[in-house]
Design a protein around this motif. Structure first.
Motif, PDB file in Angstrom:
ATOM      1  N   GLY A   1      18.305   4.587   3.123  1.00  0.00           N
ATOM      2  CA  GLY A   1      18.971   5.062   1.903  1.00  0.00           C
ATOM      3  C   GLY A   1      20.430   4.636   1.872  1.00  0.00           C
ATOM      4  N   GLN A   2      21.077   4.738   3.012  1.00  0.00           N
ATOM      5  CA  GLN A   2      22.482   4.321   3.127  1.00  0.00           C
ATOM      6  C   GLN A   2      22.626   2.808   2.937  1.00  0.00           C
ATOM      7  N   GLU A   3      21.669   2.069   3.482  1.00  0.00           N
ATOM      8  CA  GLU A   3      21.694   0.603   3.345  1.00  0.00           C
ATOM      9  C   GLU A   3      21.540   0.200   1.869  1.00  0.00           C
ATOM     10  N   ILE A   4      20.667   0.904   1.135  1.00  0.00           N
ATOM     11  CA  ILE A   4      20.480   0.602  -0.287  1.00  0.00           C
ATOM     12  C   ILE A   4      21.764   0.934  -1.055  1.00  0.00           C
ATOM     13  N   TYR A   5      22.363   2.077  -0.720  1.00  0.00           N
ATOM     14  CA  TYR A   5      23.620   2.476  -1.371  1.00  0.00           C
ATOM     15  C   TYR A   5      24.683   1.385  -1.169  1.00  0.00           C
ATOM     16  N   GLN A   6      24.789   0.893   0.057  1.00  0.00           N
ATOM     17  CA  GLN A   6      25.786  -0.139   0.342  1.00  0.00           C
ATOM     18  C   GLN A   6      25.469  -1.429  -0.411  1.00  0.00           C
ATOM     19  N   CYS A   7      24.179  -1.734  -0.528  1.00  0.00           N
ATOM     20  CA  CYS A   7      23.758  -2.927  -1.271  1.00  0.00           C
ATOM     21  C   CYS A   7      24.142  -2.790  -2.747  1.00  0.00           C
ATOM     22  N   VAL A   8      23.983  -1.576  -3.307  1.00  0.00           N
ATOM     23  CA  VAL A   8      24.398  -1.328  -4.697  1.00  0.00           C
ATOM     24  C   VAL A   8      25.890  -1.620  -4.850  1.00  0.00           C
TER      25      VAL A   8
END
Lengths: 414, 104
Positions: free
Chosen positions: A368-375
């Motif tokens: 979830g954190q990785e997706i947030y950072q990708c956003v």
């Protein structure tokens, strides 16, 4: 489950992004020139203009139909004035129904450079392509002068969709997107989830999360509408690949899809073209109103992505188990692969490998954190994988909708 | 909402009330695993992401995944059986495959 479980974010929206300020106050994370055909008969000319321009910032969009449709007109106005769009070239054959003059005026009134070519009045195919290329060059030169302003996370609108779901989607990629959505909502961003036909079976638990009891009732009615619509179509939103991947029933697929929404309260119920009035979590109703008239609600995933773009989405989080490769015109698509075996086969098409949750290499919160950072990275200008590969899919077809009622947006004005 | 409550290396139990387990890798026939004190032996290959019966169940039983109903059995299954379109159907709209309509 706690809100925003484990995905750490700043509680104060940070002005860390840069955006292109538009006259309506919205900001874009891209500054794209769209070439829009207004009927299939103008598609070839438009495609040649885009291909010969050979510029990653020039995108092809359009509507194939010759018959008039209020929804299609409204969607074209919405996407041509999307914050990621900086300039527009409309290409008309000349005799189709789409009201090209009012569309052109709408775009010009928004302060964007906009031009119209009518093939029947421009000497036909070759000369319209030549004129189009010249206009594209002029407008691209204008866009190159644009400057950016600071943009906060709470100015973002983020959509999510799943495509090619399988038995892993609901335990890895979808709940990981849900974690990311919880964090974005906590930051004040607007997040949109959709496809009520793929939420059949979730209507009651979804209603319990609605901001008001009235909104909960409207959400239940909206899913009942979807179930009726798909029953008349004769097929639920369930593809053969879903079954190959271990999903047995529509409600099983629904429960997995539903986890993309995270755990925030649902702030509103919107329809294609409605821009969320505030931050929060919104359900997008994509199933037409009234008796089915034009066939399946959305013929493929990109039709839903276009509807989320029409709602102002700056980018889309696309989860896939079986392995979709699509992107989109106008707004970047971030692809999150749910299945570790699929990721091995299609790693070159994926931004995030959520399958590593199943192989024990990461937790849901970490992904979830990785997706947030990708956003944040893609919103800051980094290319998503599908964007870098040149994916610019776009589907717009016939539909009809009634406007939403006041109970759909209890916290804000439309 | 998804919470893994228990896991063997081969399967996950997503919710304590669930009556199916989810495979986390493609598991060959005769694979044996143990979860919460119960042993399971697979009669057939179960691909990644598919469902396995947690207990013996009779036709008509509602199958729970994520703690939520995802359809009803239309034949009896035993613990360790693969649960899919050959024994489970939607309580809403019938599913379809490339070869035609599944039971609904």
């Amino acid at each position: 489950m706690t809100k925003g479980a484990g995905v750490s974010t700043s509680k104060q929206p940070q002005a860390t992004l840069r955006g292109y300020l538009r006259s309506d106050g919205r900001k874009g994370i891209r500054n794209v020139l769209v070439v829009a055909y207004l009927v299939e008969c103008a598609h070839h000319v438009s495609r040649r203009i885009v291909m010969q321009a050979d510029d990653s910032e020039v995108h092809l969009i359009g509507f194939p139909g010759c018959y008039p449709n209020d929804y299609a007109s409204a969607m074209m106005r919405a996407v041509c004035t999307h914050p990621n769009v900086g300039a527009v070239l409309l290409v008309s054959l000349g005799c189709e129904s789409m009201d090209r003059d009012s569309l052109l005026q709408t775009v010009r009134d928004s302060g964007r450079p906009a031009e119209l070519l009518v093939i029947q009045e421009s000497g036909g195919t070759a000369s319209t392509i030549a004129a189009g290329l010249s206009l594209v060059k002029q407008m691209r030169d204008q866009l190159a002068q644009a400057h950016t302003v600071s943009m906060a996370v709470n100015e973002l609108v983020i959509g999510t969709i799943c495509g090619g779901s399988d038995g892993t989607s609901g335990i890895t990629a979808n709940p990981a997107v849900g974690r990311c959505f919880d964090a974005l909502v906590a930051d004040g961003a607007a997040c949109v989830f959709e496809e009520t036909g793929e939420l059949i079976g979730c209507e009651n638990i979804m209603a319990e999360r609605a901001a008001t009891a009235e909104l909960g009732t409207l959400i239940q009615a909206c899913v009942a509408k979807a179930e009726r619509y798909y029953t008349i179509m004769g097929f639920g939103s369930f593809a053969p690949g879903n079954a190959d991947g271990g999903l047995t029933t529509l409600e099983e697929k629904s429960m997995g899809a539903y986890s993309k929404s995270g755990s925030s309260k649902i702030s509103g119920l919107i329809k294609p073209g409605d821009v969320p009035p505030t931050g929060g979590l919104y359900l997008l109703d994509v199933v037409p109103d009234g008796e089915p008239r034009f066939g399946f609600p959305n013929i493929a995933d990109n039709a839903e992505i276009v509807e989320m773009i029409a709602c102002g989405c700056h980018l889309t989080l696309f989860t896939t188990g079986r392995g979709s490769v699509v992107g989109s015109a106008i707004s970047p698509v971030i692809k999150i692969c749910a299945n570790p075996d699929t990721y091995k086969r299609l790693a070159g098409d994926m931004d995030v490998n959520a399958g590593k949750i199943l192989t024990g290499e990461a937790t849901l919160d970490e992904v979830g954190q990785e997706i947030y950072q990708c956003v944040m990275n893609v919103a800051s200008g980094a290319r998503s994988v599908s964007e870098a590969l040149g994916h610019q899919e776009f589907i717009l077809t016939y539909k009809s909708f009634e406007p939403i009622g006041p109970g759909c947006l209890p916290a804000g004005v439309q | 909402m998804t919470q893994t409550v228990s896991a063997a290396p081969q399967v996950v139990l997503l919710h304590s009330q669930d009556n199916v387990l989810i495979s986390v890798a493609t598991l060959a026939a005769d694979t044996w695993f143990e979860l919460e004190g119960q042993g399971y032996k697979l009669k057939q290959t179960v691909p990644l992401g598919h469902k396995i019966a947690r207990i013996d169940m009779s036709a008509g039983t509602r199958i729970l995944r994520y703690g939520a109903p995802i359809g009803s059995l239309y034949c009896d299954v035993q613990a360790g059986d693969w649960v899919h379109t050959h024994n489970l159907k939607s309580d809403y709209l019938a599913s379809h495959t490339r070869n035609g309509r599944a039971r609904g």
